[in-house]
Design an enzyme around this catalytic site. Structure first.
Site: not given
Length: 284
Positions: A187, A192, A207, A210
């Protein structure tokens, strides 16, 4: 460019071969916090090739195909990556995921819902090898600014919140470099890692993925409620309710019943701000 919901749903399913081996699994497990302490026999089940087991949440990255990728590249979908958030995820395992494997993944868009200020793309990926079905993965992709096209709002039914005090509470500290490690499983969203991109997306710093919180949570359930046996997991679903920043601590409240664990996951340092809700692990 607005989402063409009818075109996305009408498109033919797309299939492709995926493969993985123990190195992919070990990297993923490290990405969701395995390996501490490094010599703990329980952790070695996730990090050492001898006796290695596979967390079912590995399905979201197997073959380097991320849970969101197919939906964002579907016909009729052309969106700004900075507007994309993961809304929810479900993985159903039909049998334990092997340490080494190759399979065919078939993905289709089930629906595109109009939430007013946002659109939600619902996609399903079914994975099978020569022995039959391996897992089914459903993703809900939340795209800010792409609603208002006059489509259906979609179902709003949610499971009732668990009552009473939790049966157990676990906490897991997120490493400062956790997102940088997790993204090596495939990812590569700069949200991120890149502070400038994160600010453009509305966050003051990068961040955590998830799906990283998703994997950390499943590992906590396996290690505590399921006796460390990942093969006992039948399904795992959640709704992503809030962000996590690297360096924070996840608090996981668990309510147990036969064959099921309900969870509520929050960020300790931000007054238990919700992270994962509507979270259920089904097991045998």
């Amino acid at each position: 460019m607005p989402i063409d919901a009818e075109r996305a749903v009408a498109a033919e399913p797309r299939s492709g071969e995926i493969s993985w081996d123990h190195k992919d699994i070990q990297l993923y497990h490290l990405g969701v916090g395995a390996g501490l302490p490094a010599t703990d026999p329980h952790e070695l089940r996730y990090t050492f090739e001898s006796g290695l087991q596979v967390l079912p949440s590995f399905a979201t990255v197997a073959g380097g195909v991320m849970a969101l990728d197919a939906g964002l590249s579907a016909p009729g979908v052309d969106v700004d990556l900075a507007a994309v958030l993961h809304g929810g995820q479900t993985v159903v395992t039909h049998r334990p995921i092997p340490v080494r494997g190759s399979a065919v993944a078939t993905t289709r868009v089930l629906a595109v819902y109009d939430k007013g200020k946002a659109a939600v793309i619902v996609q399903r990926t079914e994975v099978a090898d020569g022995r039959g079905p391996l897992w089914t993965s459903d993703s809900q992709i939340f795209v800010r600014g792409e609603g208002g096209f006059g489509g259906e709002r979609g179902p709003s039914m949610r499971p009732a919140a668990p009552g009473g005090a939790p049966d157990r509470t676990e906490e897991r500290r997120i490493r400062q470099d956790q997102a940088l490690l997790y993204r090596l499983s495939g990812d590569w969203n700069p949200l991120h890692a890149d502070p400038e991109f994160a600010r453009r997306a509305g966050f003051d710093r990068p961040i955590l993925h998830g799906l990283c919180s998703y994997g950390i949570t499943l590992k906590a359930v396996v290690d505590t409620v399921l006796g460390g046996d990942a093969a006992r997991v039948d399904s795992f679903r959640t709704r992503f309710a809030g962000v996590v920043f690297p360096g924070e601590t996840l608090r996981m409240r668990m309510w147990q019943s036969p064959g099921r664990v309900r969870l509520a996951v929050s960020a300790v340092e931000r007054d238990d701000a919700p992270v994962l809700t509507d979270t259920i692990v089904e097991h045998h």
